[in-house]
Write a protein that holds these residues in place. Structure first.
Motif, PDB file in Angstrom:
ATOM      1  N   PRO A 179     -35.107  14.630 -22.840  1.00 35.52           N
ATOM      2  CA  PRO A 179     -35.208  14.150 -24.225  1.00 35.52           C
ATOM      3  C   PRO A 179     -35.828  15.254 -25.090  1.00 35.52           C
ATOM      4  O   PRO A 179     -37.011  15.572 -24.960  1.00 35.52           O
ATOM      5  CB  PRO A 179     -36.123  12.925 -24.117  1.00 35.52           C
ATOM      6  N   ARG A 204     -38.479  14.311 -13.023  1.00 37.58           N
ATOM      7  CA  ARG A 204     -38.747  13.396 -14.141  1.00 37.58           C
ATOM      8  C   ARG A 204     -40.224  12.991 -14.161  1.00 37.58           C
ATOM      9  O   ARG A 204     -40.573  11.843 -14.457  1.00 37.58           O
ATOM     10  CB  ARG A 204     -37.847  12.160 -14.076  1.00 37.58           C
ATOM     11  N   THR A 232     -30.884  13.276 -25.827  1.00 36.65           N
ATOM     12  CA  THR A 232     -31.154  13.912 -24.540  1.00 36.65           C
ATOM     13  C   THR A 232     -30.145  15.016 -24.260  1.00 36.65           C
ATOM     14  O   THR A 232     -28.937  14.820 -24.422  1.00 36.65           O
ATOM     15  CB  THR A 232     -31.111  12.862 -23.413  1.00 36.65           C
ATOM     16  N   PRO A 240     -31.636  15.923 -17.202  1.00 39.95           N
ATOM     17  CA  PRO A 240     -31.751  15.290 -18.519  1.00 39.95           C
ATOM     18  C   PRO A 240     -33.120  15.552 -19.142  1.00 39.95           C
ATOM     19  O   PRO A 240     -34.149  15.405 -18.485  1.00 39.95           O
ATOM     20  CB  PRO A 240     -31.552  13.803 -18.211  1.00 39.95           C
TER      21      PRO A 240
END
Length: 254
Positions: A223, A148, A185, A221
């Protein structure tokens, strides 16, 4: 089906689907039923139970699970709405991958039945089918996504997205993207070599859907409106500073 007119087939995430989506949307706008329009586009797609067809939502006998019915009959119950339209569209473009998901779902249903919970494999299959995406990208991008590390993924490594392709596979996510929002997402599966330029290798995606791998929930995940070239606003400095969307890594548990 007014909902079919509420999406733009020219959106970047619809590129693999756009020509067929646009022509079918025109048929739907003329009042034709979604199941019939999808079935007319399906000749030549053979499943183990027979030719793929899209049928009315009440075609399955009462008490038979949706996935089990598809596996037994090669018929996909289809409501006249955007959600099921996109499900059919994915079936038409990626029949091997969808067949693989279906046979795994049906196998789990035959083994364990329908209970209060799906179990790890069926849960992962459902997540991918509804909200999944496939990423074919350099390892540096995948590692940044796993961490991330949004500045590295989208800013310092931005040029490397020219070497990457992201396929939005999940039909529920495609439905949501008809009205794009920054927070949408995807659950991303990394499949190096599965996507070659804009041509998608259906068989390679199907091969990546290994039960043991999926049961471990290997998704990251992402977006999707952060993908370079997919949304004009992500060219603006500060787009990725929104921590409500581009969330920081989870703190390790002590």
């Amino acid at each position: 089906m007014s909902a079919a007119r509420s999406f733009d087939p020219g959106r970047p995430w619809l590129a693999p689907y756009a020509p067929r989506a646009a022509s079918m949307a025109a048929s739907l706008a003329q009042g034709h039923d979604a199941a019939a329009v999808l079935s007319n586009a399906a000749p030549g797609i053979e499943l183990p139970a027979g030719p793929l067809r899209f049928v009315q939502p009440d075609a399955a006998p009462a008490g038979e699970a949706y996935e089990a019915f598809i596996f037994r009959t090669a018929q996909v119950p289809t409501r006249d709405d955007l959600h099921d339209f996109f499900n059919g569209l994915v079936w038409l473009h990626f029949p091997r991958a969808k067949q693989r998901l279906n046979e795994l779902q049906a196998g789990e249903i035959a083994r364990a039945g329908i209970g209060a919970t799906r179990g790890p494999l069926r849960d992962a299959l459902t997540v991918f089918d509804e909200n999944g995406a496939v990423l074919d990208a350099p390892a540096a991008l995948w590692q940044a996504l796993l961490a991330r590390d949004w500045p590295r993924l989208f800013v310092s490594e931005r040029a490397r997205w020219h070497e990457a392709r992201l396929l939005v596979f999940g039909h529920a996510l495609l439905e949501k993207l008809a009205m794009p929002r920054k927070a949408l997402t995807a659950h991303v599966l990394w499949a190096p070599g599965a996507i070659r330029s804009i041509a998608i290798d259906d068989a390679a995606i199907a091969a990546a859907l290994a039960p043991s791998h999926l049961a471990a929930k290997p998704f990251a995940p992402l977006p999707v409106l952060g993908v370079p070239g997919w949304w004009p606003a992500n060219e603006v400095p500060g787009f990725y500073d929104d921590v409500a969307v581009f969330r920081p890594p989870r703190s390790p548990r002590h």
